[in-house]
Design a protein around this motif. Sequence first.
Motif, PDB file in Angstrom:
ATOM      1  N   MET A 155      24.625  -3.255  -4.920  1.00 17.52           N
ATOM      2  CA  MET A 155      24.895  -2.083  -5.753  1.00 17.52           C
ATOM      3  C   MET A 155      23.614  -1.307  -6.073  1.00 17.52           C
ATOM      4  N   LEU A 156      22.517  -2.066  -6.289  1.00 19.95           N
ATOM      5  CA  LEU A 156      21.259  -1.406  -6.618  1.00 19.95           C
ATOM      6  C   LEU A 156      20.808  -0.481  -5.491  1.00 19.95           C
ATOM      7  N   HIS A 157      20.875  -0.946  -4.263  1.00 20.48           N
ATOM      8  CA  HIS A 157      20.449  -0.114  -3.133  1.00 20.48           C
ATOM      9  C   HIS A 157      21.448   1.013  -2.865  1.00 20.48           C
ATOM     10  N   PHE A 158      22.694   0.796  -3.176  1.00 21.84           N
ATOM     11  CA  PHE A 158      23.703   1.861  -3.083  1.00 21.84           C
ATOM     12  C   PHE A 158      23.338   3.007  -4.027  1.00 21.84           C
ATOM     13  N   ILE A 159      23.022   2.670  -5.288  1.00 20.44           N
ATOM     14  CA  ILE A 159      22.664   3.690  -6.280  1.00 20.44           C
ATOM     15  C   ILE A 159      21.331   4.338  -5.930  1.00 20.44           C
ATOM     16  N   ASP A 160      20.351   3.529  -5.495  1.00 22.20           N
ATOM     17  CA  ASP A 160      19.046   4.087  -5.138  1.00 22.20           C
ATOM     18  C   ASP A 160      19.159   5.084  -3.986  1.00 22.20           C
ATOM     19  N   THR A 161      20.060   4.816  -3.048  1.00 24.34           N
ATOM     20  CA  THR A 161      20.267   5.749  -1.938  1.00 24.34           C
ATOM     21  C   THR A 161      20.864   7.056  -2.436  1.00 24.34           C
ATOM     22  N   LEU A 162      21.830   6.954  -3.332  1.00 23.97           N
ATOM     23  CA  LEU A 162      22.424   8.164  -3.902  1.00 23.97           C
ATOM     24  C   LEU A 162      21.404   8.971  -4.706  1.00 23.97           C
ATOM     25  N   ALA A 163      20.392   8.274  -5.253  1.00 21.48           N
ATOM     26  CA  ALA A 163      19.396   8.960  -6.091  1.00 21.48           C
ATOM     27  C   ALA A 163      18.684  10.069  -5.330  1.00 21.48           C
ATOM     28  N   TYR A 164      18.471   9.860  -4.023  1.00 28.72           N
ATOM     29  CA  TYR A 164      17.797  10.899  -3.242  1.00 28.72           C
ATOM     30  C   TYR A 164      18.568  12.217  -3.257  1.00 28.72           C
ATOM     31  N   SER A 165      19.891  12.127  -3.337  1.00 30.38           N
ATOM     32  CA  SER A 165      20.709  13.328  -3.180  1.00 30.38           C
ATOM     33  C   SER A 165      20.754  14.207  -4.417  1.00 30.38           C
ATOM     34  N   ILE A 166      20.269  13.712  -5.571  1.00 34.62           N
ATOM     35  CA  ILE A 166      20.332  14.567  -6.768  1.00 34.62           C
ATOM     36  C   ILE A 166      19.431  15.790  -6.607  1.00 34.62           C
ATOM     37  N   ARG A 167      18.446  15.693  -5.700  1.00 36.70           N
ATOM     38  CA  ARG A 167      17.608  16.863  -5.445  1.00 36.70           C
ATOM     39  C   ARG A 167      18.436  18.012  -4.870  1.00 36.70           C
ATOM     40  N   LEU A 168      19.439  17.673  -4.074  1.00 38.56           N
ATOM     41  CA  LEU A 168      20.297  18.705  -3.491  1.00 38.56           C
ATOM     42  C   LEU A 168      21.084  19.425  -4.575  1.00 38.56           C
ATOM     43  N   ASN A 169      21.647  18.661  -5.506  1.00 42.18           N
ATOM     44  CA  ASN A 169      22.405  19.272  -6.602  1.00 42.18           C
ATOM     45  C   ASN A 169      21.496  20.103  -7.498  1.00 42.18           C
ATOM     46  N   ALA A 170      20.279  19.593  -7.732  1.00 48.64           N
ATOM     47  CA  ALA A 170      19.345  20.308  -8.601  1.00 48.64           C
ATOM     48  C   ALA A 170      18.965  21.664  -8.017  1.00 48.64           C
ATOM     49  N   VAL A 171      18.705  21.698  -6.699  1.00 49.01           N
ATOM     50  CA  VAL A 171      18.299  22.955  -6.061  1.00 49.01           C
ATOM     51  C   VAL A 171      19.489  23.900  -5.932  1.00 49.01           C
ATOM     52  N   LYS A 172      20.631  23.360  -5.575  1.00 49.34           N
ATOM     53  CA  LYS A 172      21.804  24.198  -5.336  1.00 49.34           C
ATOM     54  C   LYS A 172      22.306  24.847  -6.617  1.00 49.34           C
ATOM     55  N   ASN A 173      22.308  24.088  -7.714  1.00 47.95           N
ATOM     56  CA  ASN A 173      22.854  24.593  -8.976  1.00 47.95           C
ATOM     57  C   ASN A 173      21.793  24.957 -10.001  1.00 47.95           C
ATOM     58  N   GLY A 174      20.519  24.673  -9.695  1.00 51.78           N
ATOM     59  CA  GLY A 174      19.446  25.008 -10.620  1.00 51.78           C
ATOM     60  C   GLY A 174      19.484  24.219 -11.910  1.00 51.78           C
ATOM     61  N   GLN A 175      20.001  22.988 -11.879  1.00 54.48           N
ATOM     62  CA  GLN A 175      20.124  22.169 -13.092  1.00 54.48           C
ATOM     63  C   GLN A 175      19.345  20.867 -12.906  1.00 54.48           C
ATOM     64  N   PHE A 176      18.052  21.005 -12.663  1.00 51.78           N
ATOM     65  CA  PHE A 176      17.244  19.833 -12.343  1.00 51.78           C
ATOM     66  C   PHE A 176      17.167  18.858 -13.509  1.00 51.78           C
ATOM     67  N   ALA A 177      16.914  19.362 -14.710  1.00 51.24           N
ATOM     68  CA  ALA A 177      16.751  18.486 -15.873  1.00 51.24           C
ATOM     69  C   ALA A 177      18.038  17.731 -16.189  1.00 51.24           C
ATOM     70  N   LEU A 178      19.163  18.448 -16.185  1.00 53.33           N
ATOM     71  CA  LEU A 178      20.445  17.804 -16.477  1.00 53.33           C
ATOM     72  C   LEU A 178      20.798  16.785 -15.388  1.00 53.33           C
ATOM     73  N   SER A 179      20.562  17.149 -14.147  1.00 47.90           N
ATOM     74  CA  SER A 179      20.862  16.242 -13.039  1.00 47.90           C
ATOM     75  C   SER A 179      20.061  14.958 -13.160  1.00 47.90           C
ATOM     76  N   THR A 180      18.768  15.103 -13.446  1.00 47.77           N
ATOM     77  CA  THR A 180      17.905  13.932 -13.568  1.00 47.77           C
ATOM     78  C   THR A 180      18.307  13.078 -14.762  1.00 47.77           C
ATOM     79  N   SER A 181      18.626  13.705 -15.874  1.00 45.51           N
ATOM     80  CA  SER A 181      19.012  12.965 -17.074  1.00 45.51           C
ATOM     81  C   SER A 181      20.264  12.135 -16.845  1.00 45.51           C
ATOM     82  N   LEU A 182      21.269  12.736 -16.239  1.00 48.66           N
ATOM     83  CA  LEU A 182      22.520  12.013 -16.001  1.00 48.66           C
ATOM     84  C   LEU A 182      22.311  10.878 -15.018  1.00 48.66           C
ATOM     85  N   PHE A 183      21.583  11.140 -13.951  1.00 50.57           N
ATOM     86  CA  PHE A 183      21.421  10.083 -12.956  1.00 50.57           C
ATOM     87  C   PHE A 183      20.548   8.952 -13.477  1.00 50.57           C
TER      88      PHE A 183
END
Length: 249
Positions: free
Chosen positions: A1-29
């Motif tokens: 599970m840890l490596h599953f979540i760590d892999t998903l962590a890389y993708s929050i950059r995509l959401n941050a750039v696409k929606n411009g919500q870097f701080a919120l994205s990082t906080s939730l993840f």
Amino acid sequence: MLHFIDTLAYSIRLNAVKNGQFALSTSLFNTISLVTRVSSTLFLPAIGALVDHSIQYHIDPIWQLRQILFGATIGACVGAVFIPTFLRIFGKAVNRLEIVGSVPALMLQALSIANIRRIRNSTTVPRRTLLAGLRFRQIPKRLLLVNIMITAVYTVGVLASNYSALLNPQHRLEVAQSSGFINSVGTILLTMLVDPKSASITDQALRGTRPYGDVKALVTLLVLTKILGTILAQFIFTPSAHLIAWIYR
């Protein structure tokens, strides 16, 4: 599970750039990742019990430990496949977090029957067309090599240190406890060598000086190198255990 979540962590950059919500994205993840990392510590006593049992009955548990390493590779691969679905769910969750204002309230809303159905309906399958035309050559190769090495060290740290207790039973407590130091070194190297360059590429995309596709290329290659790192962990597992045992002799 840890490596599953760590892999998903890389993708929050995509959401941050696409929606411009870097701080919120990082906080939730970070909240999700924290819960997962705390939960993952529950398997440490089981590893210790396996090693103690092996020492007592003169059994070599190397294949059981290698199966755990293989599980890390599977977790990373499943995380890679799940990224498109995760991004759809995560983007909606970030937008909702801005409204409700707290992670606990968001989690309670997510547990409702209606939201569970929406999450299920958000499932999507990765398509090769999503990677077409990406500028993979624009991503530093040294960054990718470092990510492979750090992932391998981080993946093998706990298991190699515990296995080294079999090789050096006179100091098995000391060598087993070295896992914390090894993982700390891996985390520090990741923070110093991988995260800054990844953040720089993400920030450039946020400012519009790099295309969004460069972040997609970055995430794709980081995920791929993470999977390769978990595979490399299989090869450095035994040498790492012998090295740790030798250091404490």
